[in-house]
Design an enzyme around this catalytic site. Structure first.
Site, PDB file in Angstrom:
ATOM      1  N   CYS A  97       1.688  -4.176   3.270  1.00 19.18           N
ATOM      2  CA  CYS A  97       0.860  -3.544   2.186  1.00 19.18           C
ATOM      3  C   CYS A  97      -0.248  -3.374   0.683  1.00 19.18           C
ATOM      4  O   CYS A  97      -0.067  -4.426   0.230  1.00 19.18           O
ATOM      5  CB  CYS A  97       2.091  -3.020   0.905  1.00 19.18           C
ATOM      6  SG  CYS A  97       2.570  -1.288  -0.039  1.00 19.18           S
TER       7      CYS A  97
ATOM      8  N   CYS B 153      -3.253   2.588   2.136  1.00 12.97           N
ATOM      9  CA  CYS B 153      -2.854   2.664   1.664  1.00 12.97           C
ATOM     10  C   CYS B 153      -2.085   2.872   3.778  1.00 12.97           C
ATOM     11  O   CYS B 153      -2.703   3.341   4.283  1.00 12.97           O
ATOM     12  CB  CYS B 153      -2.229   3.805   1.830  1.00 12.97           C
ATOM     13  SG  CYS B 153      -0.181   4.477   2.330  1.00 12.97           S
TER      14      CYS B 153
END
Length: 265
Positions: free
Chosen positions: A185, A77
């Site tokens: 992302c 992440c």
């Protein structure tokens, strides 16, 4: 059934985006035992304060490391990696690998301009600005932050078709202005084909997945292998939405159905 003779790798994210990183590592090292943990109780991480994010990741990851005797952790992440890695590395005695937007490799191949597609939190973070300053000072970098793209990736993994018109509207600021797009992302490689379709084949898409897989292999000192597929475990900090649909896709990726990992924080 896990194989005790191979290392155990924990992959952590707030949602299912980290599965894109898992795919890259597992393709290279299929013999490992993989445990995936997603903190969907606090999804999306970009809306949390820094203190809350650190507390959640620290608590969940350290407890899972103890429970499963993990050998290596991947924080899959971008938002969490920019904040919590120093805390985890100071606390744990095993390697902790994070995710960094692939600005540096993008700057080496871009001749026109770079588009960084990420969450609003990653786009705004000082860490991202420093990456651009250090590795892409001579290239124009267009920033696009979108939470909706993250949700579209979550929906796709549950069998929902992507609305290409909506995707095109989100990506419109980058159309005809860039020749390299950084998927900043871990959710976004899950919708890479659709992003490519919208931006066009003339735009090269890059992400950090392969670099992370190579780093994991280096840290574990294991040779790349072709092995029999085995079932891995996946945990969630809250009941996932549309869990049945999600489990269908997870089975295709080599996971057993989602199990609860409910801990007060």
């Amino acid at each position: 059934m896990s194989s005790p003779s191979f290392p155990r790798v924990l992959i952590f994210d707030s949602g299912v985006g980290g599965l894109s990183v898992y795919r890259e590592i597992e393709a290279r090292l299929p013999q490992l035992n993989y445990i995936y943990l997603f903190d969907n109780a606090a999804y999306p991480y970009g809306e949390l304060t820094q203190e809350t994010l650190i507390a959640r990741v620290d608590t969940l990851v350290t407890r899972m490391v103890e429970q499963e005797r993990i050998d290596l952790v991947v924080i899959a992440c971008n938002t969490a990696s920019t904040i919590v890695l120093p805390v985890l590395r100071a606390k744990l005695t095993i390697p902790v690998v994070g995710v960094v937007p692939a600005i540096k490799p993008a700057s080496l191949i871009a001749s026109k301009a770079i588009g960084l597609i990420a969450t609003p939190a990653t786009v705004k973070r000082q860490y991202t600005q420093e990456l651009i300053r250090d590795f892409s000072a001579n290239k124009n970098v267009e920033l696009l932050g979108s939470t909706r793209l993250v949700n579209m990736a979550e929906e796709k993994l549950r069998g929902k078709p992507l609305d290409l018109e909506e995707l095109a509207s989100i990506l419109q600021p980058l159309k005809n202005t860039i020749d390299v797009a950084v998927l900043g992302c871990t959710h976004f490689p899950l919708i890479k084909e659709e992003i490519q379709q919208v931006l066009g084949e003339q735009v090269q898409l890059i992400d950090s997945g392969l670099a992370i897989a190579r780093r994991v292999q280096e840290l574990l000192g294991i040779e790349q292998a072709v092995g029999a597929k085995q079932k891995h475990r996946i945990y969630a900090s809250a009941p996932p939405w549309e869990e049945s649909a999600l489990n269908i896709k997870l089975e295709q990726l080599g996971f057993n159905p989602v199990q609860p990992f409910l801990h007060p924080i």
